[in-house]
Design a protein around this motif. Structure first.
Motif, PDB file in Angstrom:
ATOM      1  N   GLY A 131      82.665  35.115  59.320  1.00  0.00           N
ATOM      2  CA  GLY A 131      81.241  35.417  59.212  1.00  0.00           C
ATOM      3  C   GLY A 131      80.554  35.940  60.453  1.00  0.00           C
ATOM      4  N   ALA A 132      81.272  36.163  61.537  1.00  0.00           N
ATOM      5  CA  ALA A 132      80.687  36.716  62.760  1.00  0.00           C
ATOM      6  C   ALA A 132      81.228  38.128  62.954  1.00  0.00           C
ATOM      7  CB  ALA A 132      81.040  35.848  63.965  1.00  0.00           C
ATOM      8  N   ASP A 133      80.345  39.087  63.166  1.00  0.00           N
ATOM      9  CA  ASP A 133      80.776  40.467  63.372  1.00  0.00           C
ATOM     10  C   ASP A 133      80.753  40.774  64.866  1.00  0.00           C
ATOM     11  OD1 ASP A 133      81.235  43.172  63.465  1.00  0.00           O
ATOM     12  OD2 ASP A 133      79.643  43.713  62.067  1.00  0.00           O
ATOM     13  N   PRO A 134      81.921  40.803  65.513  1.00  0.00           N
ATOM     14  CA  PRO A 134      81.956  41.045  66.961  1.00  0.00           C
ATOM     15  C   PRO A 134      81.340  42.374  67.380  1.00  0.00           C
ATOM     16  CG  PRO A 134      84.100  40.305  66.189  1.00  0.00           C
ATOM     17  CD  PRO A 134      83.268  40.583  64.979  1.00  0.00           C
ATOM     18  N   SER A 135      81.357  43.368  66.498  1.00  0.00           N
ATOM     19  CA  SER A 135      80.887  44.702  66.876  1.00  0.00           C
ATOM     20  C   SER A 135      79.372  44.782  67.066  1.00  0.00           C
ATOM     21  CB  SER A 135      81.340  45.747  65.854  1.00  0.00           C
ATOM     22  OG  SER A 135      80.677  45.545  64.624  1.00  0.00           O
ATOM     23  N   ILE A 136      78.613  43.820  66.554  1.00  0.00           N
ATOM     24  CA  ILE A 136      77.154  43.885  66.697  1.00  0.00           C
ATOM     25  C   ILE A 136      76.611  42.961  67.778  1.00  0.00           C
ATOM     26  CG2 ILE A 136      76.846  44.673  64.328  1.00  0.00           C
ATOM     27  CD1 ILE A 136      75.841  41.844  63.608  1.00  0.00           C
TER      28      ILE A 136
END
Length: 161
Positions: A131-136
């Motif tokens: 659930g965590a988007d590293p790209s943002i």
């Protein structure tokens, strides 16, 4: 130890109501070390510029305490010296701690020494799958979780006696 950022706790009704809670294996990696093909974007990005993927992961794992740019530049500089794995393996250890993951297939030190690109890809996939988007980045993830009324997917393990 964990800062003031939001923390995911795998307990209570609010945990069971989260969209990702029932789908993820608790205490297990969601993908294997050599499953880079499962996310082509992360695979290509890490193959070309591993410092970028690593930096994005590090910002999330450290809850914004280490900015993406700083982590990336340090990783890049150490990469030129051939020892970026020395900086990278503690981040894997933190990720495992946050999600209560096993140290597989071997100790984090060895995984990053011999398979740094694969390890970075696996860590990126793990964050995305949970659930965590590293790209943002960290702050944008907090905003996304607030907007969607989702508890952040970071597990803080209970006390061990």
């Amino acid at each position: 130890m964990y800062g003031n950022g939001p923390v995911f706790k795998a307990e209570g009704a609010s945990f069971r109501d989260q969209p990702y809670a029932g789908q993820l294996p608790q205490g297990l990696w969601t993908t294997g070390l050599c499953d880079c093909h499962e996310d082509g974007h992360i695979c290509v990005q890490t193959a070309i510029m591993p410092c970028v993927s690593f930096a994005q992961n590090t910002e999330i794992v450290n809850r914004g305490a280490i900015p993406c740019m700083s982590a990336g530049l340090i990783h890049l500089a150490l990469g030129f010296l051939g020892c970026c794995w020395l900086y990278a393996f503690p981040s894997r250890s933190r990720l495992r701690e946050h999600f209560a993951l096993p140290e597989e297939p071997c100790r984090d030190f060895w995984v990053h020494l011999f398979c740094t690109p694969c390890a970075i890809c696996q860590e990126s996939r793990e964050l995305k799958n949970r659930g965590a988007d590293p790209s943002i980045g960290w702050l944008s993830n907090i905003e996304k979780w607030s907007r969607e009324k989702v508890t952040p997917p970071i597990v803080v393990p209970g006390m061990i006696r």
